[in-house]
Design a protein around this motif. Structure first.
Motif, PDB file in Angstrom:
ATOM      1  N   GLU A  11      40.162  88.405  13.048  1.00 43.52           N
ATOM      2  CA  GLU A  11      40.568  88.991  14.328  1.00 43.52           C
ATOM      3  C   GLU A  11      39.682  88.486  15.464  1.00 43.52           C
ATOM      4  O   GLU A  11      40.160  88.128  16.528  1.00 43.52           O
ATOM      5  CB  GLU A  11      40.497  90.530  14.285  1.00 43.52           C
ATOM      6  N   GLN A  12      38.375  88.448  15.214  1.00 41.69           N
ATOM      7  CA  GLN A  12      37.455  87.990  16.249  1.00 41.69           C
ATOM      8  C   GLN A  12      37.680  86.519  16.561  1.00 41.69           C
ATOM      9  O   GLN A  12      37.601  86.107  17.718  1.00 41.69           O
ATOM     10  CB  GLN A  12      35.996  88.236  15.846  1.00 41.69           C
ATOM     11  N   GLN A  14      40.515  84.978  16.436  1.00 47.02           N
ATOM     12  CA  GLN A  14      41.716  84.916  17.254  1.00 47.02           C
ATOM     13  C   GLN A  14      41.411  85.317  18.700  1.00 47.02           C
ATOM     14  O   GLN A  14      41.875  84.673  19.639  1.00 47.02           O
ATOM     15  CB  GLN A  14      42.799  85.824  16.682  1.00 47.02           C
ATOM     16  N   ILE A  15      40.623  86.358  18.870  1.00 46.89           N
ATOM     17  CA  ILE A  15      40.238  86.789  20.212  1.00 46.89           C
ATOM     18  C   ILE A  15      39.441  85.689  20.910  1.00 46.89           C
ATOM     19  O   ILE A  15      39.701  85.357  22.073  1.00 46.89           O
ATOM     20  CB  ILE A  15      39.423  88.102  20.151  1.00 46.89           C
ATOM     21  N   ASP A  16      38.481  85.109  20.201  1.00 47.34           N
ATOM     22  CA  ASP A  16      37.666  84.034  20.781  1.00 47.34           C
ATOM     23  C   ASP A  16      38.530  82.843  21.176  1.00 47.34           C
ATOM     24  O   ASP A  16      38.332  82.251  22.245  1.00 47.34           O
ATOM     25  CB  ASP A  16      36.580  83.586  19.805  1.00 47.34           C
ATOM     26  N   ALA A  17      39.494  82.485  20.329  1.00 45.76           N
ATOM     27  CA  ALA A  17      40.374  81.352  20.629  1.00 45.76           C
ATOM     28  C   ALA A  17      41.227  81.644  21.862  1.00 45.76           C
ATOM     29  O   ALA A  17      41.431  80.764  22.712  1.00 45.76           O
ATOM     30  CB  ALA A  17      41.262  81.042  19.430  1.00 45.76           C
ATOM     31  N   THR A  18      41.706  82.878  21.994  1.00 46.17           N
ATOM     32  CA  THR A  18      42.505  83.257  23.157  1.00 46.17           C
ATOM     33  C   THR A  18      41.676  83.167  24.430  1.00 46.17           C
ATOM     34  O   THR A  18      42.129  82.642  25.446  1.00 46.17           O
ATOM     35  CB  THR A  18      43.061  84.686  22.985  1.00 46.17           C
ATOM     36  N   VAL A  19      40.449  83.661  24.382  1.00 49.94           N
ATOM     37  CA  VAL A  19      39.563  83.608  25.547  1.00 49.94           C
ATOM     38  C   VAL A  19      39.230  82.158  25.893  1.00 49.94           C
ATOM     39  O   VAL A  19      39.274  81.758  27.065  1.00 49.94           O
ATOM     40  CB  VAL A  19      38.281  84.432  25.302  1.00 49.94           C
ATOM     41  N   ASP A  20      38.929  81.340  24.891  1.00 48.56           N
ATOM     42  CA  ASP A  20      38.616  79.929  25.130  1.00 48.56           C
ATOM     43  C   ASP A  20      39.798  79.201  25.767  1.00 48.56           C
ATOM     44  O   ASP A  20      39.620  78.387  26.680  1.00 48.56           O
ATOM     45  CB  ASP A  20      38.212  79.234  23.831  1.00 48.56           C
ATOM     46  N   ASP A  21      41.008  79.488  25.291  1.00 55.18           N
ATOM     47  CA  ASP A  21      42.212  78.875  25.870  1.00 55.18           C
ATOM     48  C   ASP A  21      42.394  79.279  27.325  1.00 55.18           C
ATOM     49  O   ASP A  21      42.740  78.451  28.171  1.00 55.18           O
ATOM     50  CB  ASP A  21      43.456  79.255  25.070  1.00 55.18           C
ATOM     51  N   ALA A  22      42.164  80.558  27.623  1.00 55.63           N
ATOM     52  CA  ALA A  22      42.304  81.043  28.999  1.00 55.63           C
ATOM     53  C   ALA A  22      41.290  80.382  29.918  1.00 55.63           C
ATOM     54  O   ALA A  22      41.619  79.975  31.035  1.00 55.63           O
ATOM     55  CB  ALA A  22      42.161  82.562  29.037  1.00 55.63           C
ATOM     56  N   ILE A  23      40.065  80.249  29.462  1.00 56.09           N
ATOM     57  CA  ILE A  23      39.016  79.606  30.266  1.00 56.09           C
ATOM     58  C   ILE A  23      39.360  78.137  30.510  1.00 56.09           C
ATOM     59  O   ILE A  23      39.228  77.645  31.632  1.00 56.09           O
ATOM     60  CB  ILE A  23      37.639  79.761  29.590  1.00 56.09           C
ATOM     61  N   ALA A  24      39.826  77.456  29.481  1.00 52.34           N
ATOM     62  CA  ALA A  24      40.201  76.044  29.636  1.00 52.34           C
ATOM     63  C   ALA A  24      41.356  75.890  30.621  1.00 52.34           C
ATOM     64  O   ALA A  24      41.367  74.962  31.440  1.00 52.34           O
ATOM     65  CB  ALA A  24      40.571  75.453  28.285  1.00 52.34           C
ATOM     66  N   ARG A  25      42.334  76.816  30.563  1.00 51.77           N
ATOM     67  CA  ARG A  25      43.476  76.748  31.480  1.00 51.77           C
ATOM     68  C   ARG A  25      43.021  76.934  32.920  1.00 51.77           C
ATOM     69  O   ARG A  25      43.425  76.190  33.819  1.00 51.77           O
ATOM     70  CB  ARG A  25      44.499  77.817  31.105  1.00 51.77           C
ATOM     71  N   ILE A  26      42.135  77.897  33.155  1.00 55.76           N
ATOM     72  CA  ILE A  26      41.636  78.150  34.509  1.00 55.76           C
ATOM     73  C   ILE A  26      40.808  76.972  35.014  1.00 55.76           C
ATOM     74  O   ILE A  26      40.960  76.535  36.158  1.00 55.76           O
ATOM     75  CB  ILE A  26      40.818  79.456  34.556  1.00 55.76           C
TER      76      ILE A  26
END
Length: 88
Positions: A11-12, A14-26
């Motif tokens: 779970e963690q 997945q959360i870390d991957a989601t946050v990393d993707d959001a940061i990369a997109r921004i």
């Protein structure tokens, strides 16, 4: 709590991957270089203070706010974190 075929801590990850993707997109959306003098959308004059504060700015404040609202409407990320929300 991970179960089935998932390993502990999945779970963690997945959360870390989601946050990393959001940061990369921004980060990919951050513009650099010289700011525009006139807005790309409405051709209004962009104030000098905004051009200095935001390097590479191309939109006036009103157009930037409209753009941000459109971007916020589609997040693309599962914020609820439940299995049911992933199936929608």
């Amino acid at each position: 709590m991970a179960s089935g075929w998932a390993k502990d801590g999945a779970e963690q990850e997945q959360i870390d991957a989601t946050v990393d993707d959001a940061i990369a997109r921004i980060k990919s959306q951050i513009k650099q270089g010289e700011s525009a003098i006139h807005c790309e959308e409405c051709d209004a004059l962009i104030p000098e203070a905004r051009r200095i504060a935001v390097p590479g700015v191309t939109l006036c404040i009103q157009c930037q706010e409209a753009f941000d609202k459109k971007q916020k409407a589609f997040s693309g990320y599962n914020r609820r974190g439940s299995k049911d929300s992933q199936l929608r």
